[in-house]
Design a protein around this motif. Structure first.
Motif, PDB file in Angstrom:
ATOM      1  N   VAL A 134      50.772  31.052  52.891  1.00  0.00           N
ATOM      2  CA  VAL A 134      50.116  30.943  51.591  1.00  0.00           C
ATOM      3  C   VAL A 134      48.637  30.589  51.722  1.00  0.00           C
ATOM      4  CG1 VAL A 134      52.213  30.353  50.341  1.00  0.00           C
ATOM      5  CG2 VAL A 134      50.845  28.534  51.363  1.00  0.00           C
ATOM      6  N   VAL A 137      46.741  33.575  50.587  1.00  0.00           N
ATOM      7  CA  VAL A 137      46.913  33.715  49.145  1.00  0.00           C
ATOM      8  C   VAL A 137      45.947  32.791  48.414  1.00  0.00           C
ATOM      9  CG1 VAL A 137      48.537  33.458  47.235  1.00  0.00           C
ATOM     10  CG2 VAL A 137      49.318  34.414  49.412  1.00  0.00           C
ATOM     11  N   ALA A 141      42.720  33.730  45.842  1.00  0.00           N
ATOM     12  CA  ALA A 141      42.511  33.101  44.531  1.00  0.00           C
ATOM     13  C   ALA A 141      41.101  32.565  44.387  1.00  0.00           C
ATOM     14  CB  ALA A 141      43.527  31.975  44.329  1.00  0.00           C
ATOM     15  N   THR A 170      39.854  40.324  50.366  1.00  0.00           N
ATOM     16  CA  THR A 170      41.144  39.950  50.952  1.00  0.00           C
ATOM     17  C   THR A 170      41.119  40.123  52.464  1.00  0.00           C
ATOM     18  OG1 THR A 170      42.294  40.604  48.918  1.00  0.00           O
ATOM     19  CG2 THR A 170      43.614  40.436  50.925  1.00  0.00           C
ATOM     20  N   THR A 212      50.384  38.102  50.568  1.00  0.00           N
ATOM     21  CA  THR A 212      49.024  38.382  50.094  1.00  0.00           C
ATOM     22  C   THR A 212      48.987  39.677  49.287  1.00  0.00           C
ATOM     23  OG1 THR A 212      48.111  37.248  52.029  1.00  0.00           O
ATOM     24  CG2 THR A 212      46.640  38.706  50.812  1.00  0.00           C
ATOM     25  N   SER A 215      50.562  39.227  45.912  1.00  0.00           N
ATOM     26  CA  SER A 215      49.672  38.596  44.936  1.00  0.00           C
ATOM     27  C   SER A 215      48.657  39.591  44.376  1.00  0.00           C
ATOM     28  CB  SER A 215      48.951  37.411  45.590  1.00  0.00           C
ATOM     29  OG  SER A 215      48.070  37.847  46.605  1.00  0.00           O
ATOM     30  N   SER A 219      48.299  40.759  40.506  1.00  0.00           N
ATOM     31  CA  SER A 219      46.992  40.590  39.870  1.00  0.00           C
ATOM     32  C   SER A 219      46.721  41.685  38.848  1.00  0.00           C
ATOM     33  CB  SER A 219      45.883  40.588  40.932  1.00  0.00           C
ATOM     34  OG  SER A 219      46.005  39.489  41.788  1.00  0.00           O
ATOM     35  N   CYS A 224      44.170  37.591  38.784  1.00  0.00           N
ATOM     36  CA  CYS A 224      44.168  37.156  40.179  1.00  0.00           C
ATOM     37  C   CYS A 224      44.616  35.709  40.318  1.00  0.00           C
ATOM     38  CB  CYS A 224      42.764  37.344  40.754  1.00  0.00           C
ATOM     39  SG  CYS A 224      42.672  37.085  42.536  1.00  0.00           S
ATOM     40  N   ALA A 227      48.416  35.264  39.403  1.00  0.00           N
ATOM     41  CA  ALA A 227      49.280  35.939  40.373  1.00  0.00           C
ATOM     42  C   ALA A 227      49.373  35.164  41.678  1.00  0.00           C
ATOM     43  CB  ALA A 227      48.762  37.351  40.632  1.00  0.00           C
ATOM     44  N   THR A 228      48.246  34.675  42.167  1.00  0.00           N
ATOM     45  CA  THR A 228      48.281  33.909  43.415  1.00  0.00           C
ATOM     46  C   THR A 228      49.024  32.593  43.234  1.00  0.00           C
ATOM     47  OG1 THR A 228      46.070  33.075  42.856  1.00  0.00           O
ATOM     48  CG2 THR A 228      46.197  34.940  44.370  1.00  0.00           C
ATOM     49  N   VAL A 231      52.835  33.507  43.332  1.00  0.00           N
ATOM     50  CA  VAL A 231      53.310  33.848  44.680  1.00  0.00           C
ATOM     51  C   VAL A 231      53.301  32.615  45.579  1.00  0.00           C
ATOM     52  CG1 VAL A 231      52.800  35.201  46.745  1.00  0.00           C
ATOM     53  CG2 VAL A 231      52.634  36.258  44.486  1.00  0.00           C
TER      54      VAL A 231
END
Length: 296
Positions: A134, A137, A141, A170, A212, A215, A219, A224, A227-228, A231
């Motif tokens: 995470v 992730v 974010a 990302t 990742t 997420s 999004s 974004c 969603a992050t 997840v």
């Protein structure tokens, strides 16, 4: 650099904003290296509906600028050109990579190594492996959205924005977190004889990539940041909830067993690989939904 130049109709549609996203991306990249087409696009924009407004803005900027600023700047030298390119790459990488997030990732990795070797804590390795998926992730974010980037609306609405900018940031987050956490995992001692054998050090990489991408897919529906959060909290709940519901097992041993279930073996890694491919296909299928990420 080829001898190709954009046709007049392509330039016109690019200037008025009616060109399809994929074609706009291609032409946007071509304009970075073709002064002739860039001049034609500039002329088309000035001749369009936005021309008078742009002329007024330009006149106001020139009127307010001091006299030395109006002189023609000399051609940039090679080091200055290289510095400008590196600056653009760093800006595109996103606020997380050029901010405090990257330093926090390194501190977490160093802290885990220090606790394991200096403090003799056997739980450093399973805890690091539990948090590692995470970490990217969280970086995503912090890399995208009006809460982190003051130029978010402008960047997301540009031809190079949308999904391409989100994927660029990302990739930068993964480039920082994956090596740092993997090296830290290699430096951690192996589980003692009283603990179950844990997953391999690199066992978290494929789950981290799948989470990742998941997420990023969410999004397109939730934004974004939301969603992050969904997840990341879902993964932490999946890891910690079984430990809280079962008693009689030490926290370190229980966490190691849970991570081995998620990370070890062909079935689990195959499932993460399938999830990664599925998320990538969903991103490609819904790529146009990310053209309006300035609202997210």
């Amino acid at each position: 650099m080829t001898g190709w130049h954009a046709p007049d109709d392509l330039v016109t549609r690019y200037a008025d904003g009616s060109l399809a996203e994929t074609d706009a991306w291609s032409l946007d990249k071509h304009l970075e290296h073709c002064g002739r087409c860039a001049a034609r696009v500039s002329h088309a924009v000035r001749a369009g509906a936005a021309g008078p407004s742009l002329a007024a803005v330009r006149a106001g900027v020139l009127a307010a600028a001091p006299a030395p600023a109006r002189r023609t700047a000399p051609a940039p030298t090679a080091p200055r050109a290289l510095g400008g390119r590196l600056t653009r790459i760093l800006w595109a990488a996103g606020p997380a990579v050029r901010g405090t997030w990257a330093g926090a990732v390194v501190l977490v990795a160093l802290g885990a190594v220090a606790l394991a070797h200096g403090g003799g804590w056997a739980g450093a390795r399973p805890l690091l492996l539990a948090l590692a998926p995470v970490v990217p992730v969280a970086g995503v974010a912090l890399s995208y959205g009006r809460h982190s980037d003051p130029l978010h609306e402008i960047a997301a609405s540009a031809p190079g924005g949308g999904l391409r900018l989100l994927l660029t940031r990302t990739a930068a987050v993964l480039a920082v977190s994956a090596p740092s956490l993997t090296v830290a995992g290699l430096l951690l001692p192996s589980p003692g004889p009283r603990l179950p054998a844990g997953p391999a050090t690199a066992g978290w990489l494929l789950p981290g990539l799948a989470l990742t991408l998941a997420s990023l897919v969410l999004s397109g529906y939730l934004g974004c940041r939301t969603a992050t959060a969904v997840v990341g909290s879902g993964w932490l709940l999946a890891v910690s909830a079984p430990l809280l519901l079962t008693g009689g097992t030490g926290l370190t041993a229980g966490l190691t067993e849970r991570l081995s279930l998620y990370f070890t073996g062909a079935p689990s890694q195959g499932g993460w690989a399938a999830a990664t491919v599925l998320c990538a296909l969903l991103l490609a299928a819904r790529r146009t939904a990310y053209d309006r990420l300035e609202t997210m």
